[in-house]
Design an enzyme around this catalytic site. Sequence first.
Site, PDB file in Angstrom:
ATOM      1  N   ARG A 197      69.286  72.593   3.181  1.00 22.81           N
ATOM      2  CA  ARG A 197      69.367  71.337   3.902  1.00 22.81           C
ATOM      3  C   ARG A 197      68.929  70.192   2.981  1.00 22.81           C
ATOM      4  NH1 ARG A 197      68.151  70.445   9.767  1.00 22.81           N
ATOM      5  NH2 ARG A 197      68.074  68.196   9.991  1.00 22.81           N
TER       6      ARG A 197
ATOM      7  N   ASN B 113      66.231  64.674   2.925  1.00 25.29           N
ATOM      8  CA  ASN B 113      65.999  63.498   3.754  1.00 25.29           C
ATOM      9  C   ASN B 113      67.062  63.307   4.823  1.00 25.29           C
ATOM     10  OD1 ASN B 113      67.944  62.858   1.941  1.00 25.29           O
ATOM     11  ND2 ASN B 113      67.161  60.836   1.431  1.00 25.29           N
ATOM     12  N   CYS B 114      67.676  64.384   5.265  1.00 25.80           N
ATOM     13  CA  CYS B 114      68.630  64.314   6.389  1.00 25.80           C
ATOM     14  C   CYS B 114      67.947  64.812   7.653  1.00 25.80           C
ATOM     15  CB  CYS B 114      69.868  65.173   6.109  1.00 25.80           C
ATOM     16  SG  CYS B 114      70.988  64.422   4.945  1.00 25.80           S
ATOM     17  N   LEU B 115      68.093  64.061   8.719  1.00 24.49           N
ATOM     18  CA  LEU B 115      67.479  64.447   9.995  1.00 24.49           C
ATOM     19  C   LEU B 115      68.193  65.611  10.625  1.00 24.49           C
ATOM     20  CD1 LEU B 115      66.941  60.878  11.403  1.00 24.49           C
ATOM     21  CD2 LEU B 115      65.285  62.309  10.240  1.00 24.49           C
TER      22      LEU B 115
END
Length: 110
Positions: free
Chosen positions: A105, A108-110
């Site tokens: 993942r 810094n991606c929600l």
Amino acid sequence: MQLHIHGRDIALDKDGYLINLEDWDKEIANTIAAQENILLTPAHWEIIALLQEFYREFELSPAMRALVKYTEKKLGTEKGHSIYLLELFPPSPARIASKIAGLPRPTNCL
């Protein structure tokens, strides 16, 4: 979590990302894509290959801004914009495409 494909159990983290990147293959990508309600087309595979290239080069999964810039650099302005990527991998192209590509993942991606 696990994914069971052709007698193999593939370990996933709590968000559905592969734990062992070496487990990735096109069948796993298609299975994960189907879970995200995405049918992979040649346009999707082009971005998946690009993501894997990015990961080999930088040893991390790109956030959205980096993905857009890298796509523009490698594939041109027609494909190197967020709307194009969003149409392929809604609702979060960097996160969803990285998952399908077998990558971690993006941090810094929600």
